[in-house]
Design a protein around this motif. Structure first.
Motif: not given
Length: 256
Positions: A19-39
């Motif tokens: 009821s008070n939490t949302r999930r947002y999916w965000i695309e980075v158009p300028e990148m083929k792959s958005f790389d990150f470390e979990p955490g």
């Protein structure tokens, strides 16, 4: 070390998780792959104040690296919070958000040669969802993983069905939600009530360690990762050290 440059992300999907939490999916158009470390986390620049420092809000990435240019955030609406109020009221699918990241050193140990205790409240579950899927997707060598998630009521559960199904498939992973204000009339043994602290203490005690001892040789090897509000983290650090664990084994990401 210079800061990462600001980038533009495009919101491609929004889903209400509670009821008070949302999930947002965000695309980075300028990148083929958005790389990150979990955490790790990203910092958003929101048009809520003239001063840059008061516009910025940081959120842990709740998805895991999958080779795409899309990442997910799970955000709770805070009462009186300028940042989350703007995100909930103004942001729609197709909108752009300036962000910087990935950032942070709240990441997995290498190697994972001890049990992992992921202890969290609310949206503090985000980095642990990312870490758990990453470990299991890549068959990374690990010991037991205990994801202990605390919230008020059943309706506040985040990623509950997904993590419950995962724990049924993978014997080394245990998802343990506990509810501080849930009334369980039938005393369903699958529903834990209370706070996260009693859960990890019970697990440690049931696996042969001597609670209250200062002898580190009697403790099962473990890493502790804490994510959530300050009160929970402060109490957890105190309790874990009281069990005899060195504070160097405790890693934290503070919210709020």
């Amino acid at each position: 070390m210079s800061l990462l440059p600001w980038q533009t992300g495009k919101v491609i999907r929004i889903v209400n998780e509670t009821s008070n939490t949302r999930r947002y999916w965000i695309e980075v158009p300028e990148m083929k792959s958005f790389d990150f470390e979990p955490g790790q986390f990203v910092t958003l620049d929101l048009p809520i104040h003239e001063k840059p420092a008061r516009r910025q809000r940081s959120y842990s990435i709740s998805s895991w690296p999958d080779g795409t240019n899309v990442f997910e955030l799970v955000i709770v609406l805070l009462e009186g919070g300028a940042g989350t109020t703007w995100l909930f009221n103004e942001v729609k699918e197709g909108d752009e958000l300036p962000f910087r990241g990935p950032l942070g050193k709240f990441t997995l140990p290498e190697p994972i040669d001890r049990d992992l205790f992921f202890i969290c409240t609310g949206t503090g579950i985000a980095p642990f969802r990312s870490m758990t899927h990453h470990i299991l997707n890549h068959n990374i060598s690990h010991q037991n993983i205990y994801l202990i998630f605390g919230c008020r009521k059943l309706g506040d559960t985040l990623y509950g069905k997904e993590l419950q199904e995962l724990s049924q498939k993978v014997t080394s992973f245990q998802y343990i939600p506990t509810y501080s204000r849930e009334v369980v009339e039938n005393q369903d043994h699958l529903i834990r009530t209370g706070y996260v602290h009693t859960i990890y203490e019970e697990i440690i005690q049931s696996n042969g360690s001597n609670m209250g001892t200062s002898d580190p040789t009697s403790l099962r090897p473990a890493y502790f990762y804490l994510c959530g509000w300050k009160n929970m983290i402060d109490e957890a650090k105190q309790r874990i050290q009281a069990l005899g664990y060195d504070r160097k084994l405790i890693h934290q990401e503070l919210y709020g």
